[in-house]
Structures are given as C-alpha cells and as structure tokens.
Design an enzyme around this catalytic site. Structure first.
Site, PDB file in Angstrom:
ATOM      1  N   TYR A   1     -14.174   8.089 -13.203  1.00  0.00           N
ATOM      2  CA  TYR A   1     -13.901   6.764 -12.609  1.00  0.00           C
ATOM      3  C   TYR A   1     -14.449   5.530 -13.235  1.00  0.00           C
ATOM      4  O   TYR A   1     -13.775   4.407 -13.385  1.00  0.00           O
ATOM      5  CB  TYR A   1     -14.512   7.079 -11.119  1.00  0.00           C
ATOM      6  CG  TYR A   1     -14.491   5.831 -10.332  1.00  0.00           C
ATOM      7  CD1 TYR A   1     -13.264   5.446  -9.638  1.00  0.00           C
ATOM      8  CD2 TYR A   1     -15.519   4.829 -10.209  1.00  0.00           C
ATOM      9  CE1 TYR A   1     -13.308   4.150  -8.743  1.00  0.00           C
ATOM     10  CE2 TYR A   1     -15.463   3.877  -9.608  1.00  0.00           C
ATOM     11  CZ  TYR A   1     -14.336   3.502  -8.574  1.00  0.00           C
ATOM     12  OH  TYR A   1     -14.178   2.328  -7.791  1.00  0.00           O
TER      13      TYR A   1
ATOM     14  N   LYS B   1     -12.691   2.057 -14.774  1.00  0.00           N
ATOM     15  CA  LYS B   1     -12.965   0.734 -14.364  1.00  0.00           C
ATOM     16  C   LYS B   1     -13.362   0.103 -15.527  1.00  0.00           C
ATOM     17  O   LYS B   1     -13.154  -1.103 -15.513  1.00  0.00           O
ATOM     18  CB  LYS B   1     -14.145   0.702 -13.159  1.00  0.00           C
ATOM     19  CG  LYS B   1     -13.677   1.376 -11.953  1.00  0.00           C
ATOM     20  CD  LYS B   1     -12.492   0.602 -11.457  1.00  0.00           C
ATOM     21  CE  LYS B   1     -12.041   1.022 -10.014  1.00  0.00           C
ATOM     22  NZ  LYS B   1     -10.903   0.172  -9.505  1.00  0.00           N
TER      23      LYS B   1
ATOM     24  N   ASP C   1       0.828  -1.103   0.201  1.00  0.00           N
ATOM     25  CA  ASP C   1      -0.037  -0.071  -0.128  1.00  0.00           C
ATOM     26  C   ASP C   1       0.892   1.398   0.015  1.00  0.00           C
ATOM     27  O   ASP C   1       2.038   1.232   0.404  1.00  0.00           O
ATOM     28  CB  ASP C   1      -0.857   0.053   1.159  1.00  0.00           C
ATOM     29  CG  ASP C   1      -2.223   0.757   1.205  1.00  0.00           C
ATOM     30  OD1 ASP C   1      -3.411   0.056   1.177  1.00  0.00           O
ATOM     31  OD2 ASP C   1      -2.131   2.234   0.971  1.00  0.00           O
TER      32      ASP C   1
ATOM     33  N   ASN D   1      -5.733  -4.342  -6.334  1.00  0.00           N
ATOM     34  CA  ASN D   1      -7.084  -3.679  -5.663  1.00  0.00           C
ATOM     35  C   ASN D   1      -6.950  -2.165  -5.572  1.00  0.00           C
ATOM     36  O   ASN D   1      -7.808  -1.474  -5.435  1.00  0.00           O
ATOM     37  CB  ASN D   1      -7.062  -4.485  -4.329  1.00  0.00           C
ATOM     38  CG  ASN D   1      -7.986  -3.632  -3.413  1.00  0.00           C
ATOM     39  OD1 ASN D   1      -9.320  -3.400  -3.465  1.00  0.00           O
ATOM     40  ND2 ASN D   1      -7.517  -2.845  -2.439  1.00  0.00           N
TER      41      ASN D   1
ATOM     42  N   THR E   1     -16.722   2.092   2.354  1.00  0.00           N
ATOM     43  CA  THR E   1     -15.386   2.091   2.915  1.00  0.00           C
ATOM     44  C   THR E   1     -14.991   3.762   2.972  1.00  0.00           C
ATOM     45  O   THR E   1     -15.956   4.473   2.281  1.00  0.00           O
ATOM     46  CB  THR E   1     -14.540   1.544   1.887  1.00  0.00           C
ATOM     47  OG1 THR E   1     -14.568   2.068   0.278  1.00  0.00           O
ATOM     48  CG2 THR E   1     -14.664  -0.134   1.797  1.00  0.00           C
TER      49      THR E   1
ATOM     50  N   ASP F   1       3.747   2.554  -4.592  1.00  0.00           N
ATOM     51  CA  ASP F   1       2.887   3.407  -5.335  1.00  0.00           C
ATOM     52  C   ASP F   1       2.714   2.570  -6.793  1.00  0.00           C
ATOM     53  O   ASP F   1       3.464   2.609  -7.629  1.00  0.00           O
ATOM     54  CB  ASP F   1       3.579   4.764  -5.462  1.00  0.00           C
ATOM     55  CG  ASP F   1       2.519   5.746  -6.511  1.00  0.00           C
ATOM     56  OD1 ASP F   1       1.400   5.255  -6.754  1.00  0.00           O
ATOM     57  OD2 ASP F   1       3.040   6.666  -6.713  1.00  0.00           O
ATOM     58  N   VAL F   2       1.623   2.106  -6.939  1.00  0.00           N
ATOM     59  CA  VAL F   2       1.194   1.347  -8.123  1.00  0.00           C
ATOM     60  C   VAL F   2       1.316   2.288  -9.405  1.00  0.00           C
ATOM     61  O   VAL F   2       1.387   1.470 -10.527  1.00  0.00           O
ATOM     62  CB  VAL F   2       0.110   0.424  -7.923  1.00  0.00           C
ATOM     63  CG1 VAL F   2      -0.207  -0.393  -6.817  1.00  0.00           C
ATOM     64  CG2 VAL F   2      -1.418   1.563  -7.894  1.00  0.00           C
TER      65      VAL F   2
HETATM   66  N1  LIG Z   1     -15.935   1.291  -2.172  1.00  0.00           N
HETATM   67  C1  LIG Z   1     -16.534   0.651  -3.018  1.00  0.00           C
HETATM   68  O1  LIG Z   1     -18.007   0.959  -3.016  1.00  0.00           O
HETATM   69  C2  LIG Z   1     -16.013   0.278  -4.370  1.00  0.00           C
HETATM   70  C3  LIG Z   1     -17.201  -0.446  -5.160  1.00  0.00           C
HETATM   71  C4  LIG Z   1     -16.432  -0.795  -6.330  1.00  0.00           C
HETATM   72  C5  LIG Z   1     -15.250  -0.840  -6.650  1.00  0.00           C
HETATM   73  N2  LIG Z   1     -14.281  -0.309  -5.499  1.00  0.00           N
HETATM   74  C6  LIG Z   1     -12.874  -0.363  -5.709  1.00  0.00           C
HETATM   75  O2  LIG Z   1     -12.329  -1.424  -4.795  1.00  0.00           O
HETATM   76  C7  LIG Z   1     -11.033  -0.982  -4.403  1.00  0.00           C
HETATM   77  C8  LIG Z   1     -10.581  -0.623  -3.064  1.00  0.00           C
HETATM   78  O3  LIG Z   1     -11.350   0.497  -2.787  1.00  0.00           O
HETATM   79  P1  LIG Z   1     -11.986   0.811  -1.031  1.00  0.00           P
HETATM   80  O4  LIG Z   1     -13.284   1.144  -1.290  1.00  0.00           O
HETATM   81  O5  LIG Z   1     -11.480  -0.241  -0.390  1.00  0.00           O
HETATM   82  O6  LIG Z   1     -11.125   2.027  -1.101  1.00  0.00           O
HETATM   83  P2  LIG Z   1     -10.226   2.609   0.085  1.00  0.00           P
HETATM   84  O7  LIG Z   1      -9.844   4.278  -0.144  1.00  0.00           O
HETATM   85  O8  LIG Z   1     -10.715   2.154   1.465  1.00  0.00           O
HETATM   86  O9  LIG Z   1      -8.702   1.867   0.172  1.00  0.00           O
HETATM   87  C9  LIG Z   1      -8.005   1.987  -1.139  1.00  0.00           C
HETATM   88  C10 LIG Z   1      -6.523   1.629  -0.753  1.00  0.00           C
HETATM   89  O10 LIG Z   1      -5.633   2.002  -1.866  1.00  0.00           O
HETATM   90  C11 LIG Z   1      -4.547   2.356  -1.412  1.00  0.00           C
HETATM   91  N3  LIG Z   1      -4.125   3.150  -2.515  1.00  0.00           N
HETATM   92  C12 LIG Z   1      -4.469   4.120  -3.228  1.00  0.00           C
HETATM   93  N4  LIG Z   1      -3.713   4.567  -4.260  1.00  0.00           N
HETATM   94  C13 LIG Z   1      -2.430   3.829  -4.132  1.00  0.00           C
HETATM   95  C14 LIG Z   1      -1.349   3.838  -5.097  1.00  0.00           C
HETATM   96  N5  LIG Z   1      -1.071   4.579  -5.898  1.00  0.00           N
HETATM   97  N6  LIG Z   1      -0.373   2.730  -4.517  1.00  0.00           N
HETATM   98  C15 LIG Z   1      -0.820   1.836  -3.741  1.00  0.00           C
HETATM   99  N7  LIG Z   1      -1.908   1.994  -2.966  1.00  0.00           N
HETATM  100  C16 LIG Z   1      -2.830   2.757  -3.152  1.00  0.00           C
HETATM  101  C17 LIG Z   1      -5.039   3.309  -0.416  1.00  0.00           C
HETATM  102  O11 LIG Z   1      -3.810   3.602   0.467  1.00  0.00           O
HETATM  103  C18 LIG Z   1      -6.084   2.360   0.631  1.00  0.00           C
HETATM  104  O12 LIG Z   1      -5.438   1.683   1.298  1.00  0.00           O
HETATM  105  C19 LIG Z   1     -10.636   0.202  -5.485  1.00  0.00           C
HETATM  106  O13 LIG Z   1     -10.076  -0.280  -6.610  1.00  0.00           O
HETATM  107  C20 LIG Z   1     -12.056   0.747  -5.623  1.00  0.00           C
HETATM  108  O14 LIG Z   1     -12.203   1.648  -7.039  1.00  0.00           O
HETATM  109  C21 LIG Z   1     -14.678   0.395  -4.599  1.00  0.00           C
END
Ligand SMILES: NC(=O)c1ccc[n+]([C@@H]2O[C@H](COP(=O)([O-])OP(=O)(O)OC[C@H]3O[C@@H](n4cnc5c(N)ncnc54)[C@H](O)[C@@H]3O)[C@@H](O)[C@H]2O)c1
Length: 271
Positions: free
Chosen positions: A164, A168, A43, A96, A199, A69-70
C-alpha cells in the site's frame, strides 16, 4: 445558492470524484458541492454513489451517480463520456478511489503478489486511467484541475503494508509526471496525503492488524486512536478536512500550484 465559503467558489464547474460513494470521497463530493460545483460521483459501488448523489443534489447543485472500475481504462473512458453527456464539461477530476490490498489481505510480511497487483491496479493505474480518459478534453479547453488522493503512507513505508505504501508513493510520483506533462495546457495536477481517518478502509486495517498481532482485548477503534500519539496536533482527520484541501487545490486560488503533495495529517509528516 448560498456559498459555505465564498473564498472558494466553484459555481459552474463540474467535478468527477472517483470512490465518491463512501468515506473520504463522500466528504470531498459534499465539500465541492457546497462550493457550488456539479458533481459526478463515480464508484464501483453504484448504490453508494447513488446515495451520495442524493445528498449532493440536496445542496442545490446537479449530481450524477456513475458506476466505474478505475482499474479498467474502458470503464474510466465511459465515466468521462457519461459525465460529459450529463454536464457538457469536466473541470475537476479527483482520483480518490483506493484499496488496502486484494480481498482477504492479511497485513503480514511483505504482502502477497495479489496484494501488490491489486493496489497498483487501483491506487496507481486507477489515477493513470482516469487522467488519461479526461486529459484530451481538458487539454482542448486548456484548463483543468486534477487532485490525486495519495497518503501519509506514501511518505514513509509502513510495516506489513509495504504494498500500500509503495502504491501511494507511486501516486505522488505519477502526480509529478502528469503535472509536468499537462502544465503547457493550463492543467494543474496535485496530490493530497491524508493521515488517518476512521473510514471503512481504516476499520478494515485495525481488524486485520489486531488479528495479525493476536490481540483480542484491544478494540479496533482503540488501536486506531493509539496511532494518534505521534501526531503533533493529536487529532484524526475527517473527510471534511480532506475535502477542504481538495476544494482549494481545485479552485482558481491554487492557479500557481502544481506537482505538489499536501500533507493533511495533523503534522505527522513534515516533508
Ligand atoms: N482512511 C484513511 O485513513 C486514509 C488515509 C490516507 C489515504 N487514504 C486514501 O483515501 C482514499 C479513500 O479512502 P477511504 O478511507 O475513504 O476508503 P473507503 O473504503 O471508505 O472508500 C473507498 C471508495 O473507493 C471505492 N472503490 C474501491 N475500488 C474502486 C475501483 N476499482 N473503482 C472505483 N471505485 C472504487 C469504494 O467502493 C469506496 O466507495 C483512498 O485512496 C485511500 O487509500 C485513506
């Protein structure tokens, strides 16, 4: 160790979970750990990754927090190198890590150029970089499972959130390209499309959307719950729901599945 569900047994496997420090990534790391896998929690937020590494290690498997940093290929190369240094192999990569826009994004109109660049750098190129970093190792071993976390938003464009949604949709498409490319090497590549989870990402969306429509009465949580009206099962998703789908796609049970996008969204999308 006792398996939570012996149907999916990942004992002896090693998984990297990007964005594993919070939300969905944390749920995935705990689920894969419960199935017996050792986990590299990668992360950009190292403190969060370290916290989750502690939780995963408490399950009786090995865990390592890695800062990454991805959006930066040298950083994902270093992530894979560190995982190989610690565990000696990588069987599973879960892409993720994801963001909703550039810092300060508003959710207005079509999104700023900064928003478009930020989401494509993390949500799309992040998948490309990490996959590229790990694929030589997996190709050499002629086995591997890669699971990309896309979104229901990738199935249908979302107003005020075009940047966004488009990122996706690209994540789903990139999944298919890599599935074709890596299939001759016994590597499965699939994506999971979560619906809505409370989240930090969605808490942020609620806040910004309410600001956008000028509604000071509705709470962020109420705004989020209103999204569930058109969900057939009427339930929000949990990080465990997403972790269960990822655990299946990461296991030998999914040997014949590749290039697919699995909706885990209570039936919101049926394609
Ligand atoms: N929450 C939702 O409703 C939802 C729905 C569909 C898809 N998603 C997807 O699920 C995934 C996780 O989302 P979440 O809701 O847990 O969000 P979140 O913000 O709670 O967690 C995201 C994590 O990614 C890390 N991160 C961000 N940029 C980064 C980078 N450049 N390099 C490494 N780490 C990085 C952050 O530090 C964090 O720990 C994402 O891809 C998001 O788009 C979320």
């Amino acid at each position: 160790m006792a398996k939570e569900n012996a149907y999916i047994d990942l004992t002896g496997r090693v998984a990297i979970v990007t964005g594993g420090g919070n939300g969905i990534g944390r749920g995935i790391a705990l689920r894969l750990g419960n199935a017996g896998a050792d986990i590299a929690i990668a992360d950009i937020d190292h403190a969060a990754a370290a916290r989750v590494a502690g939780e995963v290690a408490a399950l009786g498997v090995r865990a390592e927090a890695i800062e990454v940093d991805v959006a930066d290929q040298p950083s994902t190369d270093a992530m894979v190198k560190a995982s190989l240094g610690k565990f000696g192999r990588v069987d599973i990569l879960v892409n993720n890590a994801g963001i909703g826009g550039a810092p300060g994004w508003t959710g207005r109109g079509v999104g700023s150029t900064a928003d478009w660049n930020a989401v494509f750098e993390v949500n799309v190129l992040g998948i490309v970089h990490a996959t590229d970093s790990v694929s030589a190792h997996m190709m050499e071993r002629r086995s591997g499972k890669i699971v990309n976390i896309a979104s229901a938003a990738g199935r249908r464009g979302s107003p005020g959130f075009a940047h966004y949604s488009a990122s996706k949709a690209s994540a789903i498409n990139v999944t298919q390209a890599f599935a074709y490319q890596l299939a001759p090497y016994g590597i499965n590549v699939n994506s999971v499309c979560p619906g809505v989870l409370w989240t930090s990402l969605w808490q942020d969306i609620s806040k910004r959307r309410l600001g956008m429509i000028g509604d000071s009465e509705t709470t962020g949580r109420k705004y989020f719950e209103d999204r569930l009206v058109n969900v057939p099962l009427g339930r929000e998703q949990t990080p465990e729901d997403i972790g269960n789908a990822v655990a299946f796609l990461s296991s030998d049970r999914a040997a014949s599945i590749t290039g697919q996008a699995l909706n885990v969204d209570g039936g919101a999308m049926m394609n």
